[in-house]
Write a protein that holds these residues in place. Structure first.
Motif, short mmCIF file in Angstrom:
data_model
loop_
_atom_site.label_atom_id
_atom_site.label_comp_id
_atom_site.label_asym_id
_atom_site.label_seq_id
_atom_site.Cartn_x
_atom_site.Cartn_y
_atom_site.Cartn_z
N GLU A 1 38.29 47.57 31.09
CA GLU A 1 37.80 46.04 31.15
C GLU A 1 36.71 45.97 31.70
OE1 GLU A 1 40.68 45.00 34.81
OE2 GLU A 1 41.10 47.22 34.04
N LYS A 2 36.03 44.69 31.61
CA LYS A 2 34.72 44.46 31.89
C LYS A 2 34.83 44.30 33.46
CE LYS A 2 32.26 42.55 27.82
NZ LYS A 2 31.52 41.21 27.52
N LYS A 3 33.79 44.72 34.08
CA LYS A 3 33.78 44.97 35.47
C LYS A 3 32.43 44.72 35.88
CE LYS A 3 37.75 47.30 36.89
NZ LYS A 3 38.33 48.82 37.36
N ARG A 4 32.40 44.00 36.82
CA ARG A 4 30.90 43.60 37.60
C ARG A 4 30.73 44.74 38.57
NH1 ARG A 4 32.17 37.88 40.07
NH2 ARG A 4 34.13 39.18 40.41
N THR B 1 25.89 49.36 28.60
CA THR B 1 27.29 49.46 28.80
C THR B 1 27.88 48.46 29.77
OG1 THR B 1 26.68 51.75 29.46
CG2 THR B 1 29.01 51.46 29.14
N LEU B 2 27.19 47.95 30.85
CA LEU B 2 28.11 46.95 31.29
C LEU B 2 27.07 45.65 31.26
CD1 LEU B 2 29.18 49.06 34.53
CD2 LEU B 2 30.45 48.12 32.90
N ASP B 3 27.62 44.63 31.60
CA ASP B 3 27.06 43.42 31.51
C ASP B 3 26.17 43.09 32.90
OD1 ASP B 3 27.71 43.03 28.90
OD2 ASP B 3 29.69 41.88 29.45
N GLU B 4 27.18 43.37 33.82
CA GLU B 4 26.79 42.74 35.09
C GLU B 4 26.78 43.96 36.21
OE1 GLU B 4 28.58 39.50 36.68
OE2 GLU B 4 26.99 39.29 38.28
#
Lengths: 548, 429
Positions: free
Chosen positions: B145-148, B172-175
């Motif tokens: 899942e999208k993780k910070r 890969t990751l937004d935040e």
């Protein structure tokens, strides 16, 4: 009268001697201190408990050895009694009208005290025989020092023996009897002197020239005369349990002794020995009677105050040493002495050398180099100071000696190494030829195979607790030392702090993926560095000496 | 120096790297009298991750998701790779054995149920692995899942930069938030081992938590370099997780590697408990095979000893560990002088492209064995009946390229020891 003149001279001599010693000590102590304030402050820093415990009860000596304590205590107790009650009887009888040296119980007590002192001295002497010494004690001592100690003991013993002989010879002495009779009774041939003589022959062991057995003696008259003139001051001498048997033994020679007034000879002998002891007290071993209480009263150094006290070499501590050797028996680095044979490792020898150095500075290059090396071996574990019967603060002493040597231009090997230039490391001509090997010997650090596999992975440096502790110091890590070796810079490697700070925990060697004996190499560099540094130091000291 | 002690045993494991440790553990687990000799320093270089097979075939683009698929492909090609004769199930069993052994000493590992685990590296890339320390487990779940993410680096610790890793993660990751934590008293640099030991101090843990706490609401998970204690790393991590309310995972770094140190400690303790005689820092020399037995000379700094063994496992590594020696024209094996499979001339050792997908020929050089890991003579016969070669010294095994180093080591070690054990028991019957 003659005696009083002599006594006055001796007392003057004693006073002057004490003043001289104290001044000498104070002057020389000050010489090495760092600043005046420290000294002034320290002198009032008293350890009252230490004074009482160690001076009055000699508690440290008790801890160190029961027999030694017993011997000391016998001597001290007996001597104090004899000094106050007997030697100064003029003063004593002034205070106590009932005191008379010849009546009970003082005669008995005097003999007892004399016996105590005598026994103590015999114990001292016996202990000095080689067979009663422990192995560690058999280390060589300086001859002069041993002589001074033994001489003091013999002198005291002679004082006691002459005292007993004096008492015994007086018991049987007819001339002495005549003198006393003349002085105190005024009796003459007619008024019963003979009766009294006979009475004394019978009861007081007096020995007479003429034989009274054929004459008629009025014993009742004699007893009353005795009561009138003598009994106040003279009990029967039998309670003098040493002098009386002596006197009885000497009876056959009574006449001969009387003729030569041997009792007077003993009298003068006794007094002269006593005066001699007094006169030489400041300069003989006996000075420890004064120095030990002073040294024990000084506040002991604590690790926190060590820095502040560096360089404060007080001669009182040095003179309080009686060279008893207990310190060397417990010395932590005694095995170093066994290996190296350097006597300056042992506290009781080291303190003598420090004493000489305090007086003469760096007087002899070789001895000073040995002292430096011996003092550097010392771990400051404090066992010597704990056991020292004189209560000397030995840790302070070693630290101060260290500081003193450094300030006089004889630094420890660590400082020596870091202060040694590359030229000095390699200048072979500096080294005296007869002082061991003159260059670094060959070892692991000279075998390329021992370190060539190093891949500079830094595992050793990363695992090194010294590097971890010293994070903000910019010196080399073990891997950099290995690299210096690979570059052929062995001397530079030896001079790096890493080599000298290494704890030899072996974590680098355990972890090295290339199996390099990292710790062994560091240790070897240090050992060889010690040797070289010692040689360089010796050559520098020798050169200093020749400049003067 | 000339004091000659002698030891008699069933199996001598030569080399105390990862393969050697596993082989010794397996052997003593089976009840063999085992002696292990060598230097375990190389374990400090391992990342702590245990790969199975991350890339196949050699020239494949990207990484394998399912190692079993790669293994099937490898075996269908009749490859000479060490995995050639071993089934997926056997390999999983070997992994489970190692997990069990390490678990006994409190070093918990997470074994993937089947897929390769993408593990975040210090470069911000993902590396396929198969069994990872529990302290790194949560880092392999970033993809789902999208993780910070909070990336923590530590002031003074070299070799890990949160910003560098974040740069690699940008796609890969937004935040991703970067944080530099300061450890009290550390002003300049601090070696990882010392830092890891510091982390066992509750005061340091609290100071760490204090600095991370302000971010606990802004992120879901936090990654930090693998320095979270040497001894009870998982316990410390869980304690910090509780205090911060954040999921935490470790990121493997450059040597000296703390996960490697943990591995070394766990193995050494376990082997001691199993009764393995560990001759640390002992070099094995002069093997003699006589009357069905090997006689070796063990050389330490202070002396020599004689070791006789029915069998020997050779886990002496490659060039770095001096198991192989690269001469001017030829690669030699250093103990038995076994034949080394290698390119014909030196000019073929390396290709011209450093990062070529085909890998370099020299990395495939090594000892040629049969499927039971017995070194072979020129004619294809085993050199000695009781001699095995395991780990990185094996030929046809470019483990750096194929991401299969630990897998090959532990599988070859277990298989070789099992085979030796069967031989011994058969002989007894």
């Amino acid at each position: 009268m003659t005696f009083f003149i002599l006594l006055s001279i001796v007392l003057f001599f004693l006073g002057a001697g004490l003043v001289y010693r104290f001044q000498d000590i104070a002057r020389k102590s000050r010489f090495f201190e760092k600043d005046q304030d420290t000294w002034a402050k320290k002198i009032f820093d008293l350890n009252i408990k230490g004074f009482f415990l160690n001076t009055l009860f000699q508690i440290k000596l008790f801890k160190a050895g029961k027999l030694r304590w017993l011997a000391h205590f016998l001597v001290i107790l007996g001597f104090v009694y004899l000094l106050i009650v007997h030697a100064m009887d003029g003063v004593t009888s002034g205070f106590f009208s009932w005191y008379q040296p010849g009546i009970a119980p003082f005669r008995f007590l005097r003999n007892l005290a004399g016996l105590g002192v005598g026994l103590g001295c015999v114990l001292f002497l016996l202990r000095r025989l080689p067979r009663f010494r422990t192995n560690r004690e058999r280390v060589k001592r300086k001859k002069g020092d041993r002589f001074r100690g033994t001489a003091s003991i013999l002198l005291i013993l002679a004082l006691i023996v002459s005292g007993f002989l004096l008492e015994a010879s007086r018991i049987i002495s007819e001339p002495r009897f005549d003198e006393m009779v003349e002085e105190y009774s005024g009796l003459d041939e007619d008024s019963g002197q003979m009766d009294l003589e006979a009475f004394w022959v019978k009861n007081y062991h007096l020995v007479l020239k003429e034989d009274l057995s054929s004459k008629s003696i009025d014993y009742e008259n004699a007893a009353s005369l005795n009561q009138e003139y003598c009994l106040d001051c003279h009990d029967r001498p039998d309670e003098a349990f040493i002098s009386t048997p002596l006197a009885l033994g000497a009876k056959p020679f009574g006449n001969w002794l009387a003729r030569f007034r041997v009792d007077n000879v003993f009298y003068w002998l006794h007094y002269v020995i006593g005066l001699l002891l007094l006169a030489f007290l400041p300069f003989s071993r006996m000075f420890h009677l004064i120095a030990i209480p002073v040294a024990s009263t000084r506040k002991r150094i604590r690790p926190q105050s060590l820095k502040k006290n560096m360089g404060l070499l007080d001669l009182f501590s040095l003179t309080a040493c009686t060279n008893c050797g207990f310190c060397s028996e417990v010395c932590n680095v005694y095995p170093n002495f066994q290996v190296t044979g350097n006597g300056e490792i042992l506290p009781h020898l080291k303190i003598e050398t420090v004493k000489t150095m305090a007086k003469k500075g760096l007087w002899d290059a070789r001895t000073v180099a040995r002292l430096r090396s011996g003092n550097d071996d010392c771990t400051r574990c404090g066992r010597c100071a704990d056991i020292c019967p004189s209560g000397i603060d030995l840790i302070r002493l070693w630290e101060s000696a260290d500081h003193l040597m450094t300030s006089l231009g004889c630094p420890d090997n660590y400082t020596q190494v870091l202060g040694t230039s590359f030229e000095q490391w390699t200048r072979q001509d500096l080294f005296p030829k007869d002082f061991g090997n003159s260059s670094l010997t060959s070892g692991l650090a000279d075998q390329v195979a021992a370190f060539e596999n190093c891949v500079q992975c830094t595992i050793c440096t990363n695992s090194c607790p010294v590097v971890a502790h010293d994070l903000n110091q910019n010196d080399l890590g073990p891997h950099q030392v290995m690299n210096l070796l690979r570059l052929g810079e062995k001397h530079m490697a030896t001079g790096s702090r890493m080599v000298w700070h290494c704890l030899t925990c072996y974590s680098c060697q355990e972890l090295c993926p290339q199996g390099i004996r990292v710790t062994d190499i560091l240790l070897e560099l240090r050992t060889q560095g010690q040797k070289t540094a010692g040689q360089i130091k010796l050559s520098q000291l020798t050169n200093q000496g020749s400049d003067k | 120096m000339t004091d000659l002690n002698s030891i008699d045993c069933d199996l001598l494991v030569i080399g105390a790297g990862f393969a050697g440790m596993v082989a010794a553990a397996r052997a003593s687990h089976l009840g063999l009298r085992t002696v292990l000799a060598g230097n375990s320093g190389s374990l400090i270089f391992v990342s702590g991750l245990m790969d199975y097979l991350g890339v196949y075939p050699m020239d494949a683009k990207g990484v394998l998701d399912d190692p079993a698929q790669g293994l099937a492909c490898l075996q269908s090609e009749n490859s000479t790779h060490p995995y050639g004769g071993i089934s997926h199930e056997q390999i999983i069993q070997c992994f489970e054995f190692v997990k069990w052994i390490l678990g006994k000493e409190g070093l918990a590992y997470h074994l993937s149920p089947g897929r390769n685990l993408p593990v975040l590296t210090a470069m911000g890339t993902f590396k396929p692995s198969f069994m990872v320390p529990r302290t790194m487990e949560k880092g392999s779940l970033l993809f789902g899942e999208k993780k910070r993410l909070l990336l923590i680096d530590i002031k003074g610790l070299q070799g890990f930069s949160a910003r560098q890793a974040a740069g690699g993660l940008a796609k890969t990751l937004d935040e991703v938030i970067c944080l530099t934590v300061e450890i009290p008293g550390i002003t300049k640099t601090i070696p990882p081992i010392i830092l890891a030991e510091l982390f066992e101090d509750p005061g340091v843990q609290e100071s760490f938590v204090r600095q991370v706490l302000p971010f606990s609401n802004r992120v879901d998970i936090a990654g930090m370099p693998a320095v979270c204690g040497v001894h009870d790393s998982l316990g410390i991590q869980q304690k910090i997780e509780k205090m911060t309310g954040l999921d935490l995972f470790e990121i493997p770094g450059i040597p000296p590697s703390i996960p490697g140190l943990r591995l070394k400690n766990a193995f050494e303790k376990r082997l001691a408990a199993l009764g393995v005689k560990f001759l640390s820092n002992t070099r094995i020399k002069d093997p003699v095979f006589n009357g069905g037995k090997f006689i070796f000379t063990g050389v330490t700094d202070s002396g020599k000893l004689s070791i006789s063994a029915k069998g020997a496992v050779l886990g002496i590594g490659r060039f770095f560990s001096k198991g192989l020696n690269a001469g001017r024209d030829k690669i030699m094996e250093t103990l038995f002088q076994l034949d080394v499979r290698q390119p014909v001339t030196r000019s073929l050792w390396h290709g011209t492209n450093f990062l070529t997908r085909q890998g370099h020929k020299i990395n495939q050089a090594g000892i040629e064995t049969d499927q039971r890991f017995r070194p072979l003579k020129k004619g294809g016969q085993p050199v000695f009946p009781g001699l095995y070669a395991v780990g990185s010294i094996l030929a046809h095994n470019d483990w750096m390229r194929l991401k299969s180093g630990s897998g090959v080591s532990l599988v070859s070690a277990c298989t070789a020891v099992d085979d030796f054990y069967q031989g011994v028991t058969k002989a007894k019957i």
